[in-house]
Design an enzyme around this catalytic site. Structure first.
Site, mmCIF file in Angstrom:
data_model
loop_
_atom_site.group_PDB
_atom_site.id
_atom_site.type_symbol
_atom_site.label_atom_id
_atom_site.label_comp_id
_atom_site.label_asym_id
_atom_site.label_seq_id
_atom_site.Cartn_x
_atom_site.Cartn_y
_atom_site.Cartn_z
ATOM 1 N N ASP A 1 0.828 -1.203 0.000
ATOM 2 C CA ASP A 1 0.000 0.000 0.000
ATOM 3 C C ASP A 1 0.866 1.258 0.000
ATOM 4 O O ASP A 1 2.083 1.192 0.181
ATOM 5 C CB ASP A 1 -0.944 -0.001 1.215
ATOM 6 N N GLU B 1 -9.516 -1.727 5.559
ATOM 7 C CA GLU B 1 -10.073 -1.353 6.849
ATOM 8 C C GLU B 1 -11.356 -2.148 7.132
ATOM 9 O O GLU B 1 -12.000 -2.640 6.192
ATOM 10 C CB GLU B 1 -10.408 0.145 6.836
#
Ligand code: PGA
Length: 241
Positions: free
Chosen positions: A67, A143
């Protein structure tokens, strides 16, 4: 799952560094999925040590990082690009052209994410994916949410993640609010997964990963469905098992 508990972070660093380098020794042109954060620092340190000792050669290795923050210069001290160069790439012999990141500054994130997935596929897939875990159960920047996001995508960071990561920034207001991240599918396609957790603040997420329900509210729980997962934990992270 192969759950290994160690006395301290130093021991995990050695074990995890050996695990990653073992992959490269077995297959010199390995594709490594790499992670940032505090957790991989000691493993990277040990990989550098093994390289300096002549035990391992990274010249044919390809890497894909999980990421990257959006809207942060790649040379900024807090970019993951910079983190990886400071803590690993600048100290081993991996060719720069074999290093891959999602570009958090692109004007076309959708295209960027699609191209990243294609590149992973073209490289033959990830042989081993190194992962940390967020205190909220996130893996990469996937998330907690109502559904698993399959492929690479842009994500709005949760407040808990912004708070956790603010320790690296001058103030919490400087923490980027968005990131680009590999998806759950991208991670699950890795042939092997090594996940490391250090500290009691990860204990709840680790418990849920190992014996909680598989739910996108704890993205790491999906790893229960992967056939080759090794967890390296310190006593704090293992304290609820
Ligand atoms: P940390 O982050 O290694 O800095 O604890 C892990 C993560 O958020 O995935």
């Amino acid at each position: 799952m192969n759950v290994l508990v160690y006395d301290n972070e130093e021991q995990i660093g050695i074990a995890a560094g050996n695990y990653m380098c073992g992959q490269v020794l077995a297959k010199p042109d390995s594709v490594l999925g790499l992670a940032t954060g505090s957790t991989p620092l000691k493993p990277y340190g040990h990989m550098i040590k093994l390289y300096e000792q002549g035990a391992v050669d990274f010249s044919k290795v390809t890497t894909f990082n999980l990421d990257e923050y959006c809207k942060i210069d790649v040379n900024d001290i807090n970019s993951y690009h910079r983190f990886m160069h400071d803590n690993l790439f600048n100290h081993i012999n991996i060719p720069e052209e074999n290093i891959n990141f999602l570009n958090g500054n692109t004007d076309n994130p959708e295209e960027e994410c699609k191209a990243y997935e294609e590149k992973i596929k073209k490289a033959g897939g990830i042989d081993i994916q190194l992962l940390g875990i967020g205190s909220n159960g996130h893996i990469a920047f996937n998330e907690p949410s109502d559904s698993f996001q399959r492929w690479s995508h842009v994500v709005a960071l949760k407040e808990s993640t912004i708070k956790d990561n603010s320790r690296f920034f001058k103030s919490i207001d400087e923490v980027p609010t968005h990131a680009v991240t590999m998806g759950i599918g991208s991670i699950m396609q890795a042939k092997r997964i090594l996940i490391i957790a250090i500290g009691e603040n990860k204990a709840k997420a680790i418990k849920q990963l190992i014996d909680g329900d598989v739910t996108p509210q704890c993205p790491a729980s999906v790893l229960q469905f992967h056939k080759d997962v090794t967890l390296m934990l310190d006593k704090g992270a293992a304290s609820l098992l």
